[in-house]
Design a protein around this motif. Structure first.
Motif, PDB file in Angstrom:
ATOM      1  N   ASP A 183      -6.510   7.200 -14.355  1.00  0.00           N
ATOM      2  CA  ASP A 183      -6.882   8.349 -13.513  1.00  0.00           C
ATOM      3  C   ASP A 183      -5.695   8.977 -12.986  1.00  0.00           C
ATOM      4  OD1 ASP A 183      -8.578   9.076 -11.204  1.00  0.00           O
ATOM      5  OD2 ASP A 183      -7.148   8.071  -9.842  1.00  0.00           O
ATOM      6  N   HIS A 215      -7.365  11.878 -11.046  1.00  0.00           N
ATOM      7  CA  HIS A 215      -6.664  11.398 -10.011  1.00  0.00           C
ATOM      8  C   HIS A 215      -7.695  11.424  -8.622  1.00  0.00           C
ATOM      9  CE1 HIS A 215      -2.376  10.593  -8.213  1.00  0.00           C
ATOM     10  NE2 HIS A 215      -3.331  10.192  -7.350  1.00  0.00           N
ATOM     11  N   PHE A 236      -8.687   7.772  -5.040  1.00  0.00           N
ATOM     12  CA  PHE A 236      -8.469   7.665  -3.729  1.00  0.00           C
ATOM     13  C   PHE A 236      -9.850   8.164  -3.010  1.00  0.00           C
ATOM     14  CE2 PHE A 236      -7.818  11.999  -2.091  1.00  0.00           C
ATOM     15  CZ  PHE A 236      -7.533  12.711  -3.402  1.00  0.00           C
ATOM     16  N   ARG A 279       0.047   5.304 -11.185  1.00  0.00           N
ATOM     17  CA  ARG A 279       1.176   6.690 -11.423  1.00  0.00           C
ATOM     18  C   ARG A 279       1.351   6.979 -12.893  1.00  0.00           C
ATOM     19  NH1 ARG A 279      -0.339   7.870  -7.126  1.00  0.00           N
ATOM     20  NH2 ARG A 279       0.934   8.487  -5.137  1.00  0.00           N
ATOM     21  N   ASP A 296       4.443  -9.626 -10.133  1.00  0.00           N
ATOM     22  CA  ASP A 296       5.009  -8.781  -8.863  1.00  0.00           C
ATOM     23  C   ASP A 296       6.405  -9.308  -8.607  1.00  0.00           C
ATOM     24  OD1 ASP A 296       5.514  -7.652  -6.218  1.00  0.00           O
ATOM     25  OD2 ASP A 296       3.606  -7.203  -6.113  1.00  0.00           O
ATOM     26  N   PRO A 297       7.468  -8.503  -8.666  1.00  0.00           N
ATOM     27  CA  PRO A 297       8.585  -8.870  -8.270  1.00  0.00           C
ATOM     28  C   PRO A 297       8.704  -9.443  -6.934  1.00  0.00           C
ATOM     29  CG  PRO A 297       8.553  -6.485  -8.257  1.00  0.00           C
ATOM     30  CD  PRO A 297       7.261  -7.074  -8.864  1.00  0.00           C
ATOM     31  N   TYR A 298       7.854  -9.053  -6.024  1.00  0.00           N
ATOM     32  CA  TYR A 298       7.810  -9.658  -4.811  1.00  0.00           C
ATOM     33  C   TYR A 298       6.372 -10.174  -4.424  1.00  0.00           C
ATOM     34  CZ  TYR A 298      11.664  -6.485  -4.496  1.00  0.00           C
ATOM     35  OH  TYR A 298      12.820  -5.752  -4.793  1.00  0.00           O
ATOM     36  N   GLY A 327       0.056  -5.722  -4.219  1.00  0.00           N
ATOM     37  CA  GLY A 327       0.011  -5.039  -2.851  1.00  0.00           C
ATOM     38  C   GLY A 327      -1.248  -5.057  -2.354  1.00  0.00           C
ATOM     39  N   LYS A 328      -1.506  -3.938  -1.660  1.00  0.00           N
ATOM     40  CA  LYS A 328      -2.799  -4.014  -0.933  1.00  0.00           C
ATOM     41  C   LYS A 328      -3.983  -3.806  -1.958  1.00  0.00           C
ATOM     42  CE  LYS A 328      -0.746  -0.643   1.897  1.00  0.00           C
ATOM     43  NZ  LYS A 328       0.577  -0.929   1.528  1.00  0.00           N
ATOM     44  N   ILE A 329      -3.707  -2.779  -2.944  1.00  0.00           N
ATOM     45  CA  ILE A 329      -4.646  -2.558  -3.866  1.00  0.00           C
ATOM     46  C   ILE A 329      -5.025  -3.609  -4.892  1.00  0.00           C
ATOM     47  CG2 ILE A 329      -5.459  -0.796  -5.712  1.00  0.00           C
ATOM     48  CD1 ILE A 329      -3.722   1.342  -4.057  1.00  0.00           C
ATOM     49  N   THR A 349      -4.546   3.260 -12.358  1.00  0.00           N
ATOM     50  CA  THR A 349      -4.984   3.906 -11.381  1.00  0.00           C
ATOM     51  C   THR A 349      -3.478   4.358 -10.475  1.00  0.00           C
ATOM     52  OG1 THR A 349      -5.457   2.298  -9.866  1.00  0.00           O
ATOM     53  CG2 THR A 349      -7.264   3.140 -11.392  1.00  0.00           C
ATOM     54  N   PRO A 389       3.782   0.551  -7.883  1.00  0.00           N
ATOM     55  CA  PRO A 389       4.528   2.123  -7.634  1.00  0.00           C
ATOM     56  C   PRO A 389       5.294   2.270  -8.600  1.00  0.00           C
ATOM     57  CG  PRO A 389       5.559   0.642  -6.256  1.00  0.00           C
ATOM     58  CD  PRO A 389       4.295  -0.323  -6.931  1.00  0.00           C
ATOM     59  N   TYR A 412      -5.079   4.059   3.386  1.00  0.00           N
ATOM     60  CA  TYR A 412      -5.981   4.818   4.018  1.00  0.00           C
ATOM     61  C   TYR A 412      -7.474   4.203   3.384  1.00  0.00           C
ATOM     62  CZ  TYR A 412      -4.851   7.263  -0.365  1.00  0.00           C
ATOM     63  OH  TYR A 412      -4.472   7.444  -1.818  1.00  0.00           O
TER      64      TYR A 412
HETATM   65  P1  NAI Z   1       1.766  -1.542  -2.151  1.00  0.00           P
HETATM   66  O1  NAI Z   1       2.923  -1.007  -1.729  1.00  0.00           O
HETATM   67  O2  NAI Z   1       0.827  -2.168  -0.850  1.00  0.00           O
HETATM   68  O3  NAI Z   1       1.904  -2.505  -3.380  1.00  0.00           O
HETATM   69  C1  NAI Z   1       2.513  -2.368  -4.645  1.00  0.00           C
HETATM   70  C2  NAI Z   1       2.891  -3.800  -4.998  1.00  0.00           C
HETATM   71  O4  NAI Z   1       3.531  -3.568  -6.277  1.00  0.00           O
HETATM   72  C3  NAI Z   1       3.768  -4.520  -4.093  1.00  0.00           C
HETATM   73  O5  NAI Z   1       3.607  -5.840  -3.706  1.00  0.00           O
HETATM   74  C4  NAI Z   1       5.376  -4.348  -4.850  1.00  0.00           C
HETATM   75  O6  NAI Z   1       6.253  -5.525  -4.708  1.00  0.00           O
HETATM   76  C5  NAI Z   1       4.626  -4.340  -6.106  1.00  0.00           C
HETATM   77  N1  NAI Z   1       5.621  -3.783  -7.121  1.00  0.00           N
HETATM   78  C6  NAI Z   1       6.777  -2.924  -6.991  1.00  0.00           C
HETATM   79  N2  NAI Z   1       7.447  -2.772  -8.226  1.00  0.00           N
HETATM   80  C7  NAI Z   1       6.815  -3.557  -9.056  1.00  0.00           C
HETATM   81  C8  NAI Z   1       6.981  -3.535 -10.659  1.00  0.00           C
HETATM   82  N3  NAI Z   1       8.063  -3.036 -11.273  1.00  0.00           N
HETATM   83  N4  NAI Z   1       6.172  -4.340 -11.325  1.00  0.00           N
HETATM   84  C9  NAI Z   1       5.084  -4.900 -10.582  1.00  0.00           C
HETATM   85  N5  NAI Z   1       4.742  -4.906  -9.211  1.00  0.00           N
HETATM   86  C10 NAI Z   1       5.723  -3.870  -8.574  1.00  0.00           C
HETATM   87  O7  NAI Z   1       0.988  -0.342  -2.930  1.00  0.00           O
HETATM   88  P2  NAI Z   1      -0.765  -0.101  -2.848  1.00  0.00           P
HETATM   89  O8  NAI Z   1      -1.163   0.409  -1.760  1.00  0.00           O
HETATM   90  O9  NAI Z   1      -1.219  -1.472  -3.391  1.00  0.00           O
HETATM   91  O10 NAI Z   1      -0.755   1.108  -4.080  1.00  0.00           O
HETATM   92  C11 NAI Z   1      -0.271   0.618  -5.452  1.00  0.00           C
HETATM   93  C12 NAI Z   1      -0.189   2.171  -5.978  1.00  0.00           C
HETATM   94  O11 NAI Z   1      -1.036   2.693  -6.175  1.00  0.00           O
HETATM   95  C13 NAI Z   1       0.795   3.342  -5.256  1.00  0.00           C
HETATM   96  O12 NAI Z   1       2.216   3.043  -5.288  1.00  0.00           O
HETATM   97  C14 NAI Z   1       0.231   4.664  -5.822  1.00  0.00           C
HETATM   98  O13 NAI Z   1       1.313   4.783  -6.799  1.00  0.00           O
HETATM   99  C15 NAI Z   1      -0.899   4.213  -6.498  1.00  0.00           C
HETATM  100  N6  NAI Z   1      -2.175   4.825  -5.640  1.00  0.00           N
HETATM  101  C16 NAI Z   1      -2.899   5.654  -6.510  1.00  0.00           C
HETATM  102  C17 NAI Z   1      -3.966   6.459  -6.021  1.00  0.00           C
HETATM  103  C18 NAI Z   1      -4.932   7.190  -6.635  1.00  0.00           C
HETATM  104  O14 NAI Z   1      -5.707   7.931  -6.203  1.00  0.00           O
HETATM  105  N7  NAI Z   1      -4.923   7.141  -7.875  1.00  0.00           N
HETATM  106  C19 NAI Z   1      -4.245   6.257  -4.414  1.00  0.00           C
HETATM  107  C20 NAI Z   1      -3.357   5.586  -3.679  1.00  0.00           C
HETATM  108  C21 NAI Z   1      -2.396   4.792  -4.280  1.00  0.00           C
END
Ligand code: NAI
Length: 330
Positions: A258, A295, A298, A234, A174-176, A153-155, A232, A206, A100
């Motif tokens: 956060d 939190h 976002f 979890r 990043d594992p991927y 990932g995206k963030i 920021t 995540p 988002y």
């Molecule tokens: P995304 O899915 O685009 O990227 C997550 C990345 O983490 C992926 O590249 C994945 O391969 C990697 N990953 C998975 N397991 C891992 C590990 N054990 N060690 C290192 N990297 C690992 O997700 P996005 O959008 O970048 O969001 C990341 C996290 O941010 C979300 O999972 C969510 O928990 C958190 N978030 C927090 C918000 C807030 O308001 N504080 C708002 C939105 C997201």
């Protein structure tokens, strides 16, 4: 279609009412969070809409299914609070908002880094009290420091793009790993190398079985003395009790979070006149080099708009049996 919205605030209603003018879903808003006890409020609804800290465990999902609910709309990106196996067993479709505003979260993380490196949180209070002394406010240049980004990932990638502007060295784990770095300046390394080499470590991954409590006494011990840690993502990525030890023995030089593992009873609520029983959080907040936001990463107008638009589009695509719009995850 009738949708029961749980855990809603005034700002949720503002954005959903605005964008629902196009869809005309029948929306019922509840302040109550979703859990096995409150699930019955969804009686008569085909869908429920839930947020990050709502309980979407087996018991809640089974209860929802018994009431005839078919769809769970998560108005957030993370889905670690949802038992996907139980959803499948109960024939529930789970949809979320995978993206988002990754900018909102990445920019918040940068704000937290700068607040800790330049002590904005201390200066704000001090100058409001007409105290313009600089004692204790000395910060450090970000330039030429090493920042470790966990999760690209995206963030994570947007954060790296911003960090490149500061002239820092960026290490990432990043594992991927991404195949295409899109011209960004960073190096992948293993987690241990990232821990050992980074002045600042920021968590953008995540919460999974693998990442649960990844920041603990052992990993903190591997980190540089005085390391700054930003979370920021979890709360449960960090073992908070181990973090307190790290802060007490000055191994950790600063922490900005956060998110917090036990946030669900506390965050998103005004607790200013309540006795908070969580001693771990209160101890964390007592350190001068710890900054907590509730939190909030976002929470921008762009993000709220996109959350409302995508969630309602998800509901519409479910209704039309075409799940390709939005983010079906089951
Ligand atoms: P995304 O899915 O685009 O990227 C997550 C990345 O983490 C992926 O590249 C994945 O391969 C990697 N990953 C998975 N397991 C891992 C590990 N054990 N060690 C290192 N990297 C690992 O997700 P996005 O959008 O970048 O969001 C990341 C996290 O941010 C979300 O999972 C969510 O928990 C958190 N978030 C927090 C918000 C807030 O308001 N504080 C708002 C939105 C997201």
């Amino acid at each position: 279609m009738k949708i029961a919205f749980f855990n809603t605030k005034e700002y949720d209603r503002e954005f959903f009412d605005k964008y629902n003018e196009e869809y005309q879903f029948e929306i019922e808003y509840f302040k109550a969070e979703l859990n096995p006890k409150t699930a019955k409020l969804a009686y008569g609804s085909e869908a429920v809409c839930a947020f990050v800290n709502d309980n979407l465990g087996d018991e809640t999902l089974t209860e929802l299914s018994k009431l005839g609910v078919k769809l769970v709309l998560l108005r957030c990106a993370g889905f670690n609070n949802c038992d996907l196996g139980a959803a499948k067993q109960n024939g529930l479709v789970i949809m979320r908002v995978p993206e988002y505003s990754p900018f909102a979260v990445a920019e918040h993380a940068v704000g937290l880094i700068l607040s800790l490196s330049r002590k904005f949180h201390k200066a704000y209070n001090r100058t409001r009290d007409a105290n313009f002394s600089l004692e204790g406010l000395m910060g450090f240049d970000l330039h030429a420091k090493t920042v470790g980004v966990i999760g690209t990932g995206k963030i994570g990638l947007i954060l790296i793009k911003i960090l490149n502007g500061f002239g820092v060295k960026v290490l990432a784990y990043d594992p991927y790993p991404v195949q295409d770095k899109k011209g960004l300046d960073f190096e992948y390394c293993d987690l241990k190398t990232l821990y050992v080499s980074s002045d600042i470590i920021t968590l953008q991954c995540p919460l999974t079985k693998d990442s649960f409590h990844m920041v603990n006494s052992e990993s903190i011990n591997d980190m540089k003395d005085g390391v700054i840690i930003i979370n920021t993502s979890r709360g449960a990525l960090i073992n908070a009790k181990d973090m307190i030890l790290g802060l007490k023995n000055k191994k950790v030089g600063g922490l900005a979070i956060d998110v917090y593992e036990e946030e669900s009873e506390i965050f998103f609520k005004d607790m200013s006149s309540k006795i908070i029983e969580d001693d771990t959080l209160m101890r964390l907040m007592s350190f001068p080099n710890v900054l907590v936001t509730g939190h909030q990463a976002f929470f921008t107008d762009t993000a709220m708009e996109n959350i409302a638009k995508t969630t309602l589009a998800n509901a519409k695509s479910f209704q039309e049996q075409n799940y390709s719009v939005g983010g079906t995850i089951v």
